[in-house]
Design a protein around this motif. Structure first.
Motif, PDB file in Angstrom:
ATOM      1  N   ASP A   1      60.774  72.905  32.982  1.00  0.00           N
ATOM      2  CA  ASP A   1      59.609  73.630  33.482  1.00  0.00           C
ATOM      3  C   ASP A   1      59.801  75.140  33.544  1.00  0.00           C
ATOM      4  O   ASP A   1      58.835  75.881  33.723  1.00  0.00           O
ATOM      5  N   GLN A   2      61.027  75.636  33.382  1.00  0.00           N
ATOM      6  CA  GLN A   2      61.250  77.070  33.401  1.00  0.00           C
ATOM      7  C   GLN A   2      61.187  77.619  31.974  1.00  0.00           C
ATOM      8  O   GLN A   2      61.836  77.107  31.067  1.00  0.00           O
ATOM      9  N   THR A   3      60.399  78.670  31.814  1.00  0.00           N
ATOM     10  CA  THR A   3      60.110  79.180  30.473  1.00  0.00           C
ATOM     11  C   THR A   3      61.352  79.643  29.734  1.00  0.00           C
ATOM     12  O   THR A   3      61.560  79.291  28.562  1.00  0.00           O
TER      13      THR A   3
ATOM     14  N   ARG B   1      63.720  76.806  28.601  1.00  0.00           N
ATOM     15  CA  ARG B   1      63.067  75.989  27.579  1.00  0.00           C
ATOM     16  C   ARG B   1      63.069  76.703  26.233  1.00  0.00           C
ATOM     17  O   ARG B   1      63.336  76.082  25.191  1.00  0.00           O
ATOM     18  N   GLN B   2      62.819  77.997  26.239  1.00  0.00           N
ATOM     19  CA  GLN B   2      62.818  78.750  24.985  1.00  0.00           C
ATOM     20  C   GLN B   2      64.221  78.810  24.373  1.00  0.00           C
ATOM     21  O   GLN B   2      64.378  78.718  23.152  1.00  0.00           O
TER      22      GLN B   2
ATOM     23  N   ASP C   1      56.790  70.449  30.068  1.00  0.00           N
ATOM     24  CA  ASP C   1      57.328  70.945  31.335  1.00  0.00           C
ATOM     25  C   ASP C   1      57.224  69.951  32.481  1.00  0.00           C
ATOM     26  O   ASP C   1      57.581  70.273  33.616  1.00  0.00           O
TER      27      ASP C   1
ATOM     28  N   ARG D   1      57.897  70.392  36.589  1.00  0.00           N
ATOM     29  CA  ARG D   1      56.641  70.892  37.167  1.00  0.00           C
ATOM     30  C   ARG D   1      56.055  69.917  38.189  1.00  0.00           C
ATOM     31  O   ARG D   1      56.123  68.708  38.011  1.00  0.00           O
TER      32      ARG D   1
END
Length: 210
Positions: free
Chosen positions: A10-12, A15-16, A35, A59
């Protein structure tokens, strides 16, 4: 043929980074990145995958460990790597009991995530020897007994000594003794400070569903 991977994080930023790592690999390809762990088993129907990178808390507070258990029941051949920054001491045991293949700490693992993924797909089970060591007041997280950590986890939920005793099937006097011992180890003034600091550190996370 490349192994297809689902990311549930869920953390951008993490995840990227996971996505970039997969895209740069010759062994893996990204099937889907989401997420919310609540949808994991549903998405497995639509996007068949070989490996899932699963965060523990996603999330809306959805549990990655609960989702991993559902995936393992429905898709037992799908391999899972739990990824987390949370040092909660029960997560390792829960993941093993569910049948999760591997476990990776975001900030404290010696192996890279890609290495863990590759070894997992080669049939290995990769787990850390212990949870990350934290400082809680004057004490190291490793200074606490298993029972003290159980009581500490309950304290973070705001329960009374009587409620904690009932949950853990011990006496109120035993609860009080454990709390006094932890106050002595940490140097904190009272149980409220102990609970707040423990919760902020992530050493214990109360999950009534578990």
């Amino acid at each position: 043929m490349k192994h297809r991977v689902m990311i549930i994080e869920d953390q951008t930023m993490p995840r990227q980074l996971f996505e970039l790592s997969i895209q740069s690999s010759e062994r893996f390809e990204l099937a889907i990145s989401i997420d919310n762990a609540a949808l994991a088993d549903i998405y497995c129907l639509k996007y068949p995958v070989d490996l899932i990178l699963m965060d523990v808390i996603t999330r809306n507070g959805e549990s990655g460990l609960d989702a991993a258990a559902r995936v393992k029941r429905a898709f037992p051949k799908t391999r899972i790597v739990i990824v987390t920054s949370m040092p909660e001491c029960s997560y390792l045991d829960r993941a093993r009991a569910i049948g999760v293949e591997s476990f990776w700490y975001k900030e404290n693992s010696q192996e890279s995530l890609l290495e863990v993924m590759e070894r997992t797909m080669d049939g290995e089970s990769i787990y850390p020897d212990a949870t990350p060591e934290l400082q809680l007041g004057l004490a190291s997280s490793r200074d606490f007994t298993d029972r003290e950590l159980e009581v500490l986890r309950e304290i973070t939920g705001g329960d009374t000594n009587q409620e904690i005793a009932e949950h853990l099937h011990i006496s109120v006097a035993t609860v009080k003794t454990h709390i006094l011992n932890m106050l002595g180890k940490t140097g904190f003034r009272n149980r409220t400070e102990l609970a707040v600091r423990a919760r902020e550190s992530g050493l214990v996370i109360l999950d009534r569903k578990s």
